[in-house]
Design an enzyme around this catalytic site. Structure first.
Site, PDB file in Angstrom:
ATOM      1  N   ASP A  45      10.231  -2.737   5.312  1.00  0.00           N
ATOM      2  CA  ASP A  45      10.712  -3.767   4.432  1.00  0.00           C
ATOM      3  C   ASP A  45      12.339  -3.121   3.888  1.00  0.00           C
ATOM      4  O   ASP A  45      12.765  -4.197   3.172  1.00  0.00           O
ATOM      5  CB  ASP A  45       9.660  -3.985   3.074  1.00  0.00           C
ATOM      6  N   SER A  46      12.758  -2.162   4.389  1.00  0.00           N
ATOM      7  CA  SER A  46      14.071  -2.048   4.424  1.00  0.00           C
ATOM      8  C   SER A  46      14.975  -3.118   4.937  1.00  0.00           C
ATOM      9  O   SER A  46      16.101  -3.147   4.549  1.00  0.00           O
ATOM     10  CB  SER A  46      14.418  -0.472   4.951  1.00  0.00           C
ATOM     11  N   ASP A  84       5.375  -2.206   7.316  1.00  0.00           N
ATOM     12  CA  ASP A  84       5.151  -2.370   5.751  1.00  0.00           C
ATOM     13  C   ASP A  84       4.667  -3.421   5.150  1.00  0.00           C
ATOM     14  O   ASP A  84       4.866  -4.506   5.620  1.00  0.00           O
ATOM     15  CB  ASP A  84       6.653  -2.106   5.160  1.00  0.00           C
ATOM     16  N   LYS A 112       1.616   0.246   6.274  1.00  0.00           N
ATOM     17  CA  LYS A 112       2.037   1.198   5.428  1.00  0.00           C
ATOM     18  C   LYS A 112       1.876   0.675   3.927  1.00  0.00           C
ATOM     19  O   LYS A 112       2.542  -0.567   3.834  1.00  0.00           O
ATOM     20  CB  LYS A 112       3.376   2.005   5.629  1.00  0.00           C
ATOM     21  N   GLU A 114       2.563   1.439  -0.314  1.00  0.00           N
ATOM     22  CA  GLU A 114       3.242   2.518  -1.224  1.00  0.00           C
ATOM     23  C   GLU A 114       2.615   2.640  -2.691  1.00  0.00           C
ATOM     24  O   GLU A 114       1.902   1.353  -2.917  1.00  0.00           O
ATOM     25  CB  GLU A 114       4.424   1.775  -1.760  1.00  0.00           C
ATOM     26  N   GLU A 181       8.406  10.529   0.519  1.00  0.00           N
ATOM     27  CA  GLU A 181      10.069  10.041   0.448  1.00  0.00           C
ATOM     28  C   GLU A 181      10.416  10.755  -0.705  1.00  0.00           C
ATOM     29  O   GLU A 181      10.057  10.570  -1.996  1.00  0.00           O
ATOM     30  CB  GLU A 181      10.241   8.684   0.237  1.00  0.00           C
TER      31      GLU A 181
END
Length: 264
Positions: A45-46, A84, A112, A114, A181
């Site tokens: 999602d960067s 993501d 993924k 978070e 991270e």
């Protein structure tokens, strides 16, 4: 390169062999990254920041992630694809399953998420239904407003122990991988040693099982501040694919990341 699977990467961990991960968001770069031998592509999602020009990852939607995941899948040459789940697309287990189904149908091989141990129920339900999950710990960019910025996590004893415990619980819940991270190198090493699943690091020192970077960062084309954990691989390469190849080689032989890329 033959198709990379979870079994491939789990065997690498057990053998003490590292592997490399890079972001890609379209078919052309997916082809270049995978052809260079990079084992895993992260459709991150960067993309909200490096493609869309947003100031965070929060505006990215599931539909946008599915579009870019499908584009990457069409250009991929055997790498494993991780995608993501974007902000607030997995707030409940039911929502997590719906969002994950969308990305898996678009071409992802693993999703993924978070967060810490609050994710365990969702991770378990996804794993039971055949969806591999990577749990993202440490600096979680989707929680940047709660964290007060992009700060190193796990520096005090309480938060370090909590992260280690979260990692163990997420593995027990069925997570197939972890991503750490911006955590201290010693903590990342401890977590990697205490779980049997592969651990990917970014700004987490040299002792994780794998490394990931945002493609734009390692090509030296990022605007704004360059994170401490980034190395410009284009500086000594005569082509983009050669930069990708060098990155993969330096991750596997332990040359990258060096001490200066980590946090105490």
């Amino acid at each position: 390169m033959s198709n990379i699977t979870l079994h491939t990467l789990s065997a690498r961990k057990q053998a003490g062999e590292k592997f490399a991960v890079l972001t890609a968001y379209d078919a052309t770069f997916a082809h270049q990254v995978s052809s260079a031998g990079i084992e895993m592509i992260l459709v991150g999602d960067s993309l909200g920041m490096v493609l869309q020009g947003q100031d965070s990852t929060l505006p990215v939607t599931v539909e946008e992630m599915a579009y870019h995941t499908a584009s990457v899948a069409r250009g991929n040459q055997g790498a494993m694809i991780m995608a993501d789940l974007p902000f607030m697309s997995y707030a409940t287990p039911e929502q997590a399953m719906e969002s994950a189904a969308t990305l898996m149908q678009a071409g992802a091989h693993i999703v993924k998420l978070e967060g810490g141990d609050w994710l365990c129920e969702s991770v378990s339900l996804l794993a039971e239904r055949g969806v591999p999950v990577c749990a993202h710990l440490g600096l979680t960019p989707q929680a940047v407003n709660k964290l007060g910025g992009y700060r190193v996590q796990g520096r005090d004893k309480h938060s370090a122990l909590k992260m280690l415990e979260d990692a163990k619980r997420l593995e027990q819940a069925g997570a197939s991988m972890l991503l750490l991270e911006c955590v201290p190198s010693l903590l990342a090493e401890e977590i990697t040693r205490n779980v049997d699943i592969p651990v990917i690091g970014i700004g987490a020192g040299p002792h994780t099982d794998a490394q990931v970077l945002v493609m734009h960062d390692m090509l030296g084309v990022t605007t704004g501040r360059i994170p401490k954990f980034v190395k410009n691989f284009m500086a000594d390469a005569d082509s983009v694919q050669e930069a990708f190849r060098q990155y993969g080689e330096q991750v596997r032989n332990g040359q990258f990341p060096a001490e200066e890329h980590g946090f105490e």
